[in-house]
Scaffold this motif. Sequence first.
Motif, PDB file in Angstrom:
ATOM      1  N   LEU A 182       4.085   2.897   8.276  1.00  0.00           N
ATOM      2  CA  LEU A 182       4.785   3.464   7.119  1.00  0.00           C
ATOM      3  C   LEU A 182       4.244   4.873   6.928  1.00  0.00           C
ATOM      4  CD1 LEU A 182       6.448   3.212   4.417  1.00  0.00           C
ATOM      5  CD2 LEU A 182       4.421   2.205   3.408  1.00  0.00           C
TER       6      LEU A 182
ATOM      7  N   TYR B 139       0.947 -11.328  -5.818  1.00  0.00           N
ATOM      8  CA  TYR B 139       2.168 -11.474  -6.609  1.00  0.00           C
ATOM      9  C   TYR B 139       2.329 -12.922  -7.086  1.00  0.00           C
ATOM     10  CZ  TYR B 139       3.303  -6.960  -4.422  1.00  0.00           C
ATOM     11  OH  TYR B 139       3.283  -5.669  -3.984  1.00  0.00           O
TER      12      TYR B 139
ATOM     13  N   ASN C 230      -8.931   2.642  -0.055  1.00  0.00           N
ATOM     14  CA  ASN C 230      -9.849   1.832  -0.853  1.00  0.00           C
ATOM     15  C   ASN C 230      -9.635   0.348  -0.631  1.00  0.00           C
ATOM     16  OD1 ASN C 230     -11.978   2.674  -2.544  1.00  0.00           O
ATOM     17  ND2 ASN C 230     -10.553   3.894  -3.750  1.00  0.00           N
TER      18      ASN C 230
ATOM     19  N   GLU D 237      -4.552   5.451  -5.796  1.00  0.00           N
ATOM     20  CA  GLU D 237      -4.827   6.858  -6.109  1.00  0.00           C
ATOM     21  C   GLU D 237      -3.624   7.746  -5.768  1.00  0.00           C
ATOM     22  OE1 GLU D 237      -7.998   8.220  -3.633  1.00  0.00           O
ATOM     23  OE2 GLU D 237      -7.842  10.288  -4.321  1.00  0.00           O
ATOM     24  N   TYR D 238      -3.012   7.464  -4.597  1.00  0.00           N
ATOM     25  CA  TYR D 238      -1.863   8.272  -4.152  1.00  0.00           C
ATOM     26  C   TYR D 238      -0.593   7.839  -4.871  1.00  0.00           C
ATOM     27  CZ  TYR D 238      -5.324   9.305  -0.631  1.00  0.00           C
ATOM     28  OH  TYR D 238      -6.483   9.665  -0.015  1.00  0.00           O
TER      29      TYR D 238
ATOM     30  N   GLU E  68       2.028  10.034  -7.177  1.00  0.00           N
ATOM     31  CA  GLU E  68       3.475  10.072  -6.968  1.00  0.00           C
ATOM     32  C   GLU E  68       4.210   9.729  -8.255  1.00  0.00           C
ATOM     33  OE1 GLU E  68       5.340  10.697  -4.004  1.00  0.00           O
ATOM     34  OE2 GLU E  68       3.409  11.549  -3.464  1.00  0.00           O
TER      35      GLU E  68
ATOM     36  N   ASN F 190      -4.115   2.007  -2.052  1.00  0.00           N
ATOM     37  CA  ASN F 190      -3.659   3.395  -2.077  1.00  0.00           C
ATOM     38  C   ASN F 190      -3.198   3.803  -3.471  1.00  0.00           C
ATOM     39  OD1 ASN F 190      -4.153   4.277   0.523  1.00  0.00           O
ATOM     40  ND2 ASN F 190      -2.288   3.365   1.303  1.00  0.00           N
TER      41      ASN F 190
ATOM     42  N   TYR G  95       0.821  -1.217   0.000  1.00  0.00           N
ATOM     43  CA  TYR G  95       0.000   0.000   0.000  1.00  0.00           C
ATOM     44  C   TYR G  95       0.850   1.260   0.000  1.00  0.00           C
ATOM     45  CZ  TYR G  95      -3.270  -3.531   1.702  1.00  0.00           C
ATOM     46  OH  TYR G  95      -4.022  -4.656   1.861  1.00  0.00           O
ATOM     47  N   LYS G  96       2.148   1.110  -0.248  1.00  0.00           N
ATOM     48  CA  LYS G  96       3.023   2.279  -0.246  1.00  0.00           C
ATOM     49  C   LYS G  96       2.680   3.202  -1.412  1.00  0.00           C
ATOM     50  CE  LYS G  96       7.808   3.719  -0.612  1.00  0.00           C
ATOM     51  NZ  LYS G  96       9.204   3.350  -0.812  1.00  0.00           N
ATOM     52  N   ALA G  97       2.702   4.520  -1.167  1.00  0.00           N
ATOM     53  CA  ALA G  97       2.522   5.499  -2.233  1.00  0.00           C
ATOM     54  C   ALA G  97       3.764   6.367  -2.293  1.00  0.00           C
ATOM     55  CB  ALA G  97       1.272   6.333  -1.984  1.00  0.00           C
ATOM     56  N   GLY G  98       4.771   5.848  -2.926  1.00  0.00           N
ATOM     57  CA  GLY G  98       6.005   6.611  -3.053  1.00  0.00           C
ATOM     58  C   GLY G  98       6.938   5.879  -3.988  1.00  0.00           C
ATOM     59  N   VAL G  99       7.683   6.647  -4.784  1.00  0.00           N
ATOM     60  CA  VAL G  99       8.627   6.024  -5.722  1.00  0.00           C
ATOM     61  C   VAL G  99       9.983   6.708  -5.593  1.00  0.00           C
ATOM     62  CG1 VAL G  99       7.027   5.146  -7.428  1.00  0.00           C
ATOM     63  CG2 VAL G  99       7.704   7.535  -7.527  1.00  0.00           C
TER      64      VAL G  99
ATOM     65  N   GLY H 230       8.947   6.894   3.390  1.00  0.00           N
ATOM     66  CA  GLY H 230       8.759   7.594   2.119  1.00  0.00           C
ATOM     67  C   GLY H 230       7.470   7.279   1.379  1.00  0.00           C
ATOM     68  N   SER H 231       6.349   7.239   2.087  1.00  0.00           N
ATOM     69  CA  SER H 231       5.061   7.048   1.434  1.00  0.00           C
ATOM     70  C   SER H 231       4.215   8.299   1.683  1.00  0.00           C
ATOM     71  CB  SER H 231       4.359   5.827   2.005  1.00  0.00           C
ATOM     72  OG  SER H 231       3.047   5.730   1.511  1.00  0.00           O
ATOM     73  N   SER H 232       3.639   8.869   0.631  1.00  0.00           N
ATOM     74  CA  SER H 232       2.880  10.116   0.791  1.00  0.00           C
ATOM     75  C   SER H 232       1.629   9.904   1.635  1.00  0.00           C
ATOM     76  CB  SER H 232       2.509  10.692  -0.574  1.00  0.00           C
ATOM     77  OG  SER H 232       1.556   9.872  -1.202  1.00  0.00           O
TER      78      SER H 232
ATOM     79  N   ILE I 112      -1.816  -2.024  -6.248  1.00  0.00           N
ATOM     80  CA  ILE I 112      -0.778  -2.230  -5.224  1.00  0.00           C
ATOM     81  C   ILE I 112       0.616  -2.012  -5.810  1.00  0.00           C
ATOM     82  CG2 ILE I 112      -2.124  -3.652  -3.656  1.00  0.00           C
ATOM     83  CD1 ILE I 112      -1.025  -6.127  -4.962  1.00  0.00           C
ATOM     84  N   TYR I 113       1.593  -1.858  -4.914  1.00  0.00           N
ATOM     85  CA  TYR I 113       2.912  -1.320  -5.222  1.00  0.00           C
ATOM     86  C   TYR I 113       3.603  -1.978  -6.416  1.00  0.00           C
ATOM     87  CZ  TYR I 113       7.666   0.338  -4.405  1.00  0.00           C
ATOM     88  OH  TYR I 113       8.899   0.903  -4.554  1.00  0.00           O
ATOM     89  N   ARG I 114       3.758  -3.294  -6.370  1.00  0.00           N
ATOM     90  CA  ARG I 114       4.553  -3.933  -7.431  1.00  0.00           C
ATOM     91  C   ARG I 114       3.853  -3.915  -8.776  1.00  0.00           C
ATOM     92  NH1 ARG I 114       9.206  -8.087  -5.489  1.00  0.00           N
ATOM     93  NH2 ARG I 114       9.581  -6.890  -3.616  1.00  0.00           N
ATOM     94  N   GLU I 115       2.529  -3.839  -8.778  1.00  0.00           N
ATOM     95  CA  GLU I 115       1.827  -3.730 -10.062  1.00  0.00           C
ATOM     96  C   GLU I 115       2.219  -2.432 -10.761  1.00  0.00           C
ATOM     97  OE1 GLU I 115      -2.089  -6.416  -8.937  1.00  0.00           O
ATOM     98  OE2 GLU I 115      -2.333  -4.266  -9.227  1.00  0.00           O
TER      99      GLU I 115
ATOM    100  N   TYR J  80      -7.359   3.134  -8.575  1.00  0.00           N
ATOM    101  CA  TYR J  80      -7.814   3.801  -7.351  1.00  0.00           C
ATOM    102  C   TYR J  80      -7.822   2.859  -6.153  1.00  0.00           C
ATOM    103  CZ  TYR J  80      -9.375   8.551  -8.386  1.00  0.00           C
ATOM    104  OH  TYR J  80      -9.407   9.885  -8.656  1.00  0.00           O
TER     105      TYR J  80
END
Lengths: 276, 219
Positions: free
Chosen positions: B92, B192, B138, A141-142, A146, A139, A37-41, B98-100, A109-112, A136
């Motif tokens: 996190l 995954y 979501n 959307e976020y 990013e 997370n 669910y991380k929103a950051g790159v 580093g996650s917004s 999700i992140y890896r996708e 969406y």
Amino acid sequence: MNLNSFVMRLFKNKVHFSAVLLFLIGGCNEIIEYSPYKAGVKSPDEDLNIKAMEQISEFSQSEFRPFKLGLVGDSHTYYDYYEKQIRQLNKHDDIDFVVHLGDITLSGIYREFIWFRDITAKLNHPMITIIGNHDYLSNGEYMYQEMFGPLNFTMVYNDCLLVFFDNVIWEKNVEDPDFDWLESVLEEGQDYRYRFVFSHIPPWSDQFNTGNEYYFNMLMDKYNVDLSIHGHTHNYRYKQPYDTGPPYLVVSSSQKGEIFFLHVEEDGFYPGREDY
Amino acid sequence: MRYNTATKHILLIALLLITKIGFSQSTGDQYRQGISIEEKPAVQYDTILIRKGWYIPDHLKLQYAGLIGFMSIGAGYEITDRYEPTLFYGLLTEHFGGSSVTVHTISLKNSWKLFRPGLLGDITPKAGFSVNLGFTNNTFHRLPAHYPSNYYFQNRIHVAPFFGGEWKINMSGDGFFNAVGLYTEMSTLDNYILEFIRTKYVTIDKIWNLSFGVSLYIN
């Protein structure tokens, strides 16, 4: 146990253990993942749309000049098919840039997102990506913001207005699309040669209620939009479904094995469809 | 009032059962009493035994990465010699990974020692799976009412299999902790694995991630 003897013990006894660890850390890409669910790159994967638009604007002219866009959409996790689409798009040197019409992930999700980025990096043309309903989820959307930038944005290319519009409704907890924003950019864009609107969901599709459907088409009609381009339904359509308003183009999903084009000429425009 | 034959039978059986249970209880009590009288102390009277309350866990863990946040803390029990479940809370945030958007995760890690404890010295290979509960913008266990049925699959709970190993260092003395363990794990996520199965693009090396942690074993 002091630090020195600790390190000595590690190297004496656990050298194989450590070697495997080092191999794993060095050998695998994205080996540390904090959360799906991380929103950051990490740089340089942020603001990819903004970077693509900067690249595109370098060869944009102030007066009209014919051009050709590549169109794909709904790649989800059809990664093998999406790779084929990218390879096929690379065979066309005359494409100015490519637009992806949303749903770049299945679960947001992140890896996708990372896998989408990795495959898209093989494309020889710049790509602009709009958000779809699946992006969406969680997370996404976020994460999208990013990785790509704002959800609604416009670009002027060869004296044509291109509007990229987020019209997802249900995943925003049944919030209407930002029609005020759409209206304001279309109102200001009346002097361009053509006006094209790109959004994920066609107005006759599931998420639009009747009011939103007719309001969307009313805006297209009122502000002389020439073509409205969508994804979402996974099947190709090119039709004028309403009595007034522009034609609508819907591109199919990746596993259908086709890519689409938009040829914009002096005397009009027409879509192209190529299967392989 | 007249009873038919079936009702009579049921009443008779019920009566028999009640009496039997009553008898067995009383005999059980007598039996237990008898035992307790003959019981001899297993330890010397000068030995003080402190039994941990159930609310004191057998181990505490601090983990970096591994799908449940930048850092997570956990506490768990050693249910058997091989099975040890641990409940984690992971965080996190923007400055903390580093996650917004801030992500809270609750995770139940079910871990099994792959070999008999002590077989490979102080290194213990472990494997198992975590059940992760995510709280995001979501994620839903049940679809909100405005979706048609089966529009999406539930995405609140994810299962994350893992394998790894721990190096346990026993500490001398009678402190609160009697051992410390350094562990590392490779884990992956149900989604995954699904893409690994159904696409050629997602190869086995694309689905794993690495985490590190410290275990503290409570005396």
